[in-house]
Design a protein around this motif. Sequence first.
Motif, short mmCIF file in Angstrom:
data_model
loop_
_atom_site.label_atom_id
_atom_site.label_comp_id
_atom_site.label_asym_id
_atom_site.label_seq_id
_atom_site.Cartn_x
_atom_site.Cartn_y
_atom_site.Cartn_z
N ILE A 1 -15.60 76.07 14.85
CA ILE A 1 -15.95 76.85 13.65
C ILE A 1 -15.10 76.41 12.47
CG2 ILE A 1 -15.84 79.18 12.68
CD1 ILE A 1 -16.71 80.21 15.45
N ALA A 2 -13.83 76.08 12.71
CA ALA A 2 -12.93 75.68 11.63
C ALA A 2 -13.33 74.34 11.02
CB ALA A 2 -11.49 75.61 12.13
N GLN A 3 -13.98 73.47 11.80
CA GLN A 3 -14.37 72.16 11.30
C GLN A 3 -15.46 72.23 10.25
OE1 GLN A 3 -15.60 69.93 14.70
NE2 GLN A 3 -13.52 69.29 15.25
N LYS A 4 -16.39 73.15 10.38
CA LYS A 4 -17.57 73.19 9.52
C LYS A 4 -17.44 74.27 8.45
CE LYS A 4 -22.35 72.25 9.96
NZ LYS A 4 -23.32 71.76 10.88
N GLN A 5 -17.68 73.89 7.21
CA GLN A 5 -17.66 74.82 6.10
C GLN A 5 -19.09 75.30 5.83
OE1 GLN A 5 -14.97 76.00 4.55
NE2 GLN A 5 -13.68 74.78 5.91
N VAL A 6 -19.34 76.58 6.07
CA VAL A 6 -20.67 77.15 5.88
C VAL A 6 -20.55 78.30 4.89
CG1 VAL A 6 -22.61 78.27 7.03
CG2 VAL A 6 -21.30 76.54 8.23
N PRO A 7 -21.39 78.34 3.84
CA PRO A 7 -21.31 79.45 2.88
C PRO A 7 -21.82 80.76 3.49
CG PRO A 7 -23.18 78.07 2.37
CD PRO A 7 -22.42 77.38 3.47
N GLU A 8 -21.37 81.85 2.94
CA GLU A 8 -21.82 83.17 3.39
C GLU A 8 -23.25 83.39 2.88
OE1 GLU A 8 -20.59 85.93 5.11
OE2 GLU A 8 -19.10 84.54 5.85
N PHE A 9 -24.16 83.75 3.78
CA PHE A 9 -25.51 84.12 3.40
C PHE A 9 -26.01 85.17 4.36
CE2 PHE A 9 -25.98 80.58 6.29
CZ PHE A 9 -27.04 80.95 7.10
N LYS A 10 -27.06 85.86 3.96
CA LYS A 10 -27.62 86.94 4.77
C LYS A 10 -29.13 86.87 4.72
CE LYS A 10 -27.21 90.29 1.02
NZ LYS A 10 -28.60 90.18 0.64
N ALA A 11 -29.79 87.75 5.42
CA ALA A 11 -31.25 87.80 5.40
C ALA A 11 -31.71 88.15 3.99
CB ALA A 11 -31.76 88.83 6.39
N GLY A 12 -32.73 87.46 3.53
CA GLY A 12 -33.25 87.67 2.18
C GLY A 12 -32.81 86.60 1.20
N ASP A 13 -31.82 85.80 1.56
CA ASP A 13 -31.35 84.74 0.68
C ASP A 13 -32.24 83.51 0.82
OD1 ASP A 13 -29.32 86.46 0.08
OD2 ASP A 13 -27.76 85.34 1.13
N THR A 14 -32.47 82.83 -0.30
CA THR A 14 -33.19 81.57 -0.28
C THR A 14 -32.17 80.45 -0.11
OG1 THR A 14 -34.87 82.48 -1.75
CG2 THR A 14 -34.80 80.09 -1.54
N ILE A 15 -32.35 79.65 0.91
CA ILE A 15 -31.37 78.61 1.22
C ILE A 15 -32.05 77.25 1.36
CG2 ILE A 15 -29.67 80.12 2.28
CD1 ILE A 15 -30.72 79.45 4.96
N ARG A 16 -31.28 76.21 1.07
CA ARG A 16 -31.74 74.84 1.26
C ARG A 16 -30.84 74.19 2.31
NH1 ARG A 16 -31.41 72.11 -3.84
NH2 ARG A 16 -33.47 72.93 -4.29
N LEU A 17 -31.48 73.68 3.37
CA LEU A 17 -30.75 73.06 4.46
C LEU A 17 -30.99 71.56 4.43
CD1 LEU A 17 -32.04 75.52 7.16
CD2 LEU A 17 -29.85 75.64 6.03
N ALA A 18 -29.95 70.79 4.61
CA ALA A 18 -30.08 69.35 4.79
C ALA A 18 -29.93 69.07 6.28
CB ALA A 18 -29.02 68.61 3.99
N ILE A 19 -31.00 68.53 6.88
CA ILE A 19 -31.04 68.33 8.33
C ILE A 19 -31.09 66.84 8.62
CG2 ILE A 19 -32.31 68.88 10.43
CD1 ILE A 19 -33.68 71.00 8.35
N ASN A 20 -30.27 66.41 9.56
CA ASN A 20 -30.25 65.01 9.98
C ASN A 20 -31.34 64.82 11.03
OD1 ASN A 20 -29.36 62.42 9.94
ND2 ASN A 20 -27.58 62.77 11.24
N ILE A 21 -32.30 63.93 10.75
CA ILE A 21 -33.43 63.71 11.64
C ILE A 21 -33.35 62.29 12.18
CG2 ILE A 21 -35.94 63.51 11.78
CD1 ILE A 21 -36.09 65.73 9.73
N LYS A 22 -33.44 62.16 13.50
CA LYS A 22 -33.44 60.84 14.14
C LYS A 22 -34.86 60.45 14.50
CE LYS A 22 -28.89 60.37 16.15
NZ LYS A 22 -28.13 60.14 17.38
#
Length: 119
Positions: free
Chosen positions: A14-35
């Motif tokens: 958990i300490a390695q990854k920086q994730v912003p605080e968000f909750k249900a109802g928030d619009t978010i953009r995810l960058a996903i690594n696709i192989k």
Amino acid sequence: MRNKYIESFEAAQIAQKQVPEFKAGDTIRLAINIKEGDKSRVQNFEGICIAIRGEGTGKSFIVRKMGANNIGVERIFPLYSESLVSVEVLRRGRVRRAKLFYLRELRGKKARITELRRK
């Protein structure tokens, strides 16, 4: 009653990854690594977070977006996944529920979520 070695391992992950605080109802953009074969690329997935569940490294969330021809697309993402490159919060939504599964039945303007106004 959890094993202290497992807890320390999870805390390090958990300490390695920086994730912003968000909750249900928030619009978010995810960058996903696709192989694809031997190549990999980053693809964005933008939508409304409709649910968050779990705790620790097992925490996951569901994102829903409207695809082509107004077909709803939902994906479940583990929060501490290796394929999840970044999470960006675009809008904060004002909702009164923790799980927004009722959005599945709504279409058009009824499916909008009002933006949270900061004072």
